[in-house]
Design a protein around this motif. Structure first.
Motif, PDB file in Angstrom:
ATOM      1  N   UNK A 194      47.132  35.701  43.040  1.00 21.29           N
ATOM      2  CA  UNK A 194      46.312  36.588  43.869  1.00 21.29           C
ATOM      3  C   UNK A 194      47.126  37.065  45.059  1.00 21.29           C
ATOM      4  N   UNK A 195      46.955  38.317  45.420  1.00 22.28           N
ATOM      5  CA  UNK A 195      47.609  38.901  46.588  1.00 22.28           C
ATOM      6  C   UNK A 195      46.557  39.564  47.461  1.00 22.28           C
ATOM      7  N   UNK A 196      46.606  39.293  48.759  1.00 21.43           N
ATOM      8  CA  UNK A 196      45.735  39.953  49.718  1.00 21.43           C
ATOM      9  C   UNK A 196      46.455  41.101  50.400  1.00 21.43           C
ATOM     10  N   UNK A 197      45.717  41.801  51.232  1.00 26.28           N
ATOM     11  CA  UNK A 197      46.301  42.948  51.926  1.00 26.28           C
ATOM     12  C   UNK A 197      47.372  42.575  52.923  1.00 26.28           C
ATOM     13  N   UNK A 198      47.395  41.310  53.338  1.00 31.78           N
ATOM     14  CA  UNK A 198      48.412  40.845  54.279  1.00 31.78           C
ATOM     15  C   UNK A 198      49.417  39.898  53.633  1.00 31.78           C
ATOM     16  N   UNK A 199      49.442  39.834  52.307  1.00 35.13           N
ATOM     17  CA  UNK A 199      50.385  38.948  51.609  1.00 35.13           C
ATOM     18  C   UNK A 199      51.799  39.506  51.615  1.00 35.13           C
ATOM     19  N   UNK A 200      51.909  40.825  51.647  1.00 34.59           N
ATOM     20  CA  UNK A 200      53.193  41.514  51.633  1.00 34.59           C
ATOM     21  C   UNK A 200      53.212  42.541  52.760  1.00 34.59           C
ATOM     22  N   UNK A 201      54.379  43.081  53.105  1.00 37.56           N
ATOM     23  CA  UNK A 201      54.433  44.070  54.188  1.00 37.56           C
ATOM     24  C   UNK A 201      53.627  45.336  53.912  1.00 37.56           C
ATOM     25  N   UNK A 202      53.444  45.677  52.622  1.00 41.58           N
ATOM     26  CA  UNK A 202      52.711  46.893  52.269  1.00 41.58           C
ATOM     27  C   UNK A 202      51.576  46.561  51.316  1.00 41.58           C
ATOM     28  N   UNK A 203      50.526  47.366  51.357  1.00 38.44           N
ATOM     29  CA  UNK A 203      49.360  47.153  50.503  1.00 38.44           C
ATOM     30  C   UNK A 203      48.996  48.455  49.793  1.00 38.44           C
ATOM     31  N   UNK A 204      48.068  48.357  48.845  1.00 37.91           N
ATOM     32  CA  UNK A 204      47.602  49.551  48.142  1.00 37.91           C
ATOM     33  C   UNK A 204      47.098  50.608  49.135  1.00 37.91           C
ATOM     34  N   UNK A 205      47.366  51.880  48.911  1.00 36.46           N
ATOM     35  CA  UNK A 205      47.866  52.507  47.685  1.00 36.46           C
ATOM     36  C   UNK A 205      49.371  52.470  47.476  1.00 36.46           C
ATOM     37  N   UNK A 206      50.102  51.780  48.347  1.00 41.11           N
ATOM     38  CA  UNK A 206      51.525  51.589  48.087  1.00 41.11           C
ATOM     39  C   UNK A 206      51.677  50.779  46.790  1.00 41.11           C
ATOM     40  N   UNK A 207      52.636  51.123  45.952  1.00 38.12           N
ATOM     41  CA  UNK A 207      52.800  50.394  44.691  1.00 38.12           C
ATOM     42  C   UNK A 207      53.467  49.034  44.837  1.00 38.12           C
ATOM     43  N   UNK A 208      53.931  48.689  46.036  1.00 37.88           N
ATOM     44  CA  UNK A 208      54.708  47.456  46.218  1.00 37.88           C
ATOM     45  C   UNK A 208      54.016  46.194  45.699  1.00 37.88           C
ATOM     46  N   UNK A 211      45.788  38.855  37.130  1.00 38.57           N
ATOM     47  CA  UNK A 211      46.130  38.790  38.548  1.00 38.57           C
ATOM     48  C   UNK A 211      45.102  39.559  39.380  1.00 38.57           C
ATOM     49  N   UNK A 212      45.133  39.296  40.669  1.00 38.19           N
ATOM     50  CA  UNK A 212      44.222  39.953  41.606  1.00 38.19           C
ATOM     51  C   UNK A 212      45.045  40.582  42.714  1.00 38.19           C
ATOM     52  N   UNK A 213      44.849  41.872  42.951  1.00 41.16           N
ATOM     53  CA  UNK A 213      45.540  42.571  44.036  1.00 41.16           C
ATOM     54  C   UNK A 213      44.485  43.297  44.858  1.00 41.16           C
ATOM     55  N   UNK A 214      44.197  42.766  46.031  1.00 43.64           N
ATOM     56  CA  UNK A 214      43.162  43.310  46.902  1.00 43.64           C
ATOM     57  C   UNK A 214      43.733  43.595  48.278  1.00 43.64           C
ATOM     58  N   UNK A 215      43.087  44.489  49.003  1.00 42.58           N
ATOM     59  CA  UNK A 215      43.475  44.736  50.394  1.00 42.58           C
ATOM     60  C   UNK A 215      42.714  43.846  51.371  1.00 42.58           C
ATOM     61  N   UNK A 242      32.269  33.332  58.652  1.00 44.46           N
ATOM     62  CA  UNK A 242      31.103  32.446  58.681  1.00 44.46           C
ATOM     63  C   UNK A 242      30.381  32.404  57.341  1.00 44.46           C
ATOM     64  N   UNK A 243      30.364  33.529  56.629  1.00 41.43           N
ATOM     65  CA  UNK A 243      29.641  33.580  55.342  1.00 41.43           C
ATOM     66  C   UNK A 243      30.178  34.735  54.498  1.00 41.43           C
ATOM     67  N   UNK A 244      31.412  34.602  53.974  1.00 40.69           N
ATOM     68  CA  UNK A 244      32.018  35.724  53.253  1.00 40.69           C
ATOM     69  C   UNK A 244      31.426  36.010  51.882  1.00 40.69           C
ATOM     70  N   UNK A 245      30.603  35.098  51.369  1.00 34.65           N
ATOM     71  CA  UNK A 245      30.032  35.344  50.039  1.00 34.65           C
ATOM     72  C   UNK A 245      28.555  34.979  49.951  1.00 34.65           C
ATOM     73  N   UNK A 246      27.872  34.920  51.073  1.00 38.21           N
ATOM     74  CA  UNK A 246      26.455  34.542  51.064  1.00 38.21           C
ATOM     75  C   UNK A 246      25.609  35.548  50.294  1.00 38.21           C
ATOM     76  N   UNK A 247      25.942  36.822  50.399  1.00 36.43           N
ATOM     77  CA  UNK A 247      25.173  37.882  49.747  1.00 36.43           C
ATOM     78  C   UNK A 247      25.975  38.602  48.671  1.00 36.43           C
ATOM     79  N   UNK A 267      40.464  32.914  48.398  1.00 41.03           N
ATOM     80  CA  UNK A 267      40.161  31.642  47.737  1.00 41.03           C
ATOM     81  C   UNK A 267      38.722  31.192  47.959  1.00 41.03           C
ATOM     82  N   UNK A 268      38.199  31.220  49.206  1.00 45.72           N
ATOM     83  CA  UNK A 268      36.807  30.802  49.400  1.00 45.72           C
ATOM     84  C   UNK A 268      35.808  31.638  48.603  1.00 45.72           C
ATOM     85  N   UNK A 269      36.037  32.938  48.545  1.00 43.97           N
ATOM     86  CA  UNK A 269      35.120  33.814  47.815  1.00 43.97           C
ATOM     87  C   UNK A 269      35.203  33.550  46.315  1.00 43.97           C
ATOM     88  N   UNK A 270      36.419  33.461  45.786  1.00 46.83           N
ATOM     89  CA  UNK A 270      36.575  33.204  44.352  1.00 46.83           C
ATOM     90  C   UNK A 270      35.975  31.860  43.966  1.00 46.83           C
TER      91      UNK A 270
END
Length: 220
Positions: free
Chosen positions: A141-155, A115-119, A88-93, A126-129
């Protein structure tokens, strides 16, 4: 800057590194908890739970409220409600940290791949940026659900390096938490930490990053 010597690609974390998103995350977590007749957690607690993606965030919130680990059905339902509230408001504050725009612009001017690598879930990136005038700086940009594994995995880091054909030793991971530093080290990246973000109440220096800066403006 010596931190960028030989660096061709920089991967940034998002929450706690480029932006202070804790106020909006806390509002959404508390709205979810109140809907479930549980006490609001508040920013201080939520700040200690951020860093491993939204699913883990809600698991920690429910564990704190219930005094025990939630079952899968309860966790799934609560997570969905959190996502609804956050959407509803991911960047209001949410605010960009000082020096971030300058650092990103300087890297682009130097021809460095940014590049951006976030969980954080990909759908929110995209909406926040866009709302914070950060979208134009990133080559990928990569999100936490863009690949099967996320940080702290190095993938995710290795994926970005391979995507752009840059050897890990010419890449830099910039973050605020042990998950960023651990992922960077495991991927063979150089690592750089900022001390002002969210690291479960621990100084990020304990993760032994390759270097630290008080502000990303020091990359300019």
């Amino acid at each position: 800057m010596p931190h960028l010597a030989g660096i061709r690609l920089v991967a940034f974390d998002l929450d706690g590194t480029l932006i202070d998103s804790l106020p909006d995350l806390a509002v959404a977590v508390d709205a979810m908890l109140l809907e479930l007749d549980m006490p609001a957690a508040g920013e201080a607690k939520v700040g200690g739970w951020v860093g491993n993606g939204s699913h883990k965030l809600i698991e920690r919130a429910l564990h704190d409220a219930l005094g025990e680990m939630p079952d899968d059905a309860r966790l799934t339902a609560a997570h969905e409600r959190f996502l609804d509230y956050y959407a509803e408001a991911p960047s209001a504050r949410t605010r960009v940290y000082p020096g971030v725009h300058e650092a990103l612009a300087a890297l682009r001017e130097r021809g460095v791949i940014v590049t951006l690598i976030t969980n954080k879930p990909q759908a929110f990136i995209a909406p926040i940026l866009e709302s914070l005038a950060l979208a134009g700086y990133f080559d990928l940009t990569l999100g936490g659900d863009s690949l099967p594994r996320k940080k702290p995995d190095p993938a995710p880091l290795l994926h970005v390096a391979e995507h752009f054909g840059v050897a890990p030793q010419h890449c830099l991971m910039v973050g605020d938490s042990r998950h960023d530093i651990d992922a960077g080290k495991r991927a063979g990246f150089h690592t750089l930490a900022v001390p002002y973000g969210y690291n479960h109440g621990e100084p990020v220096s304990t993760s032994r990053p390759g270097a630290m800066v008080e502000s990303l403006a020091q990359l300019v």
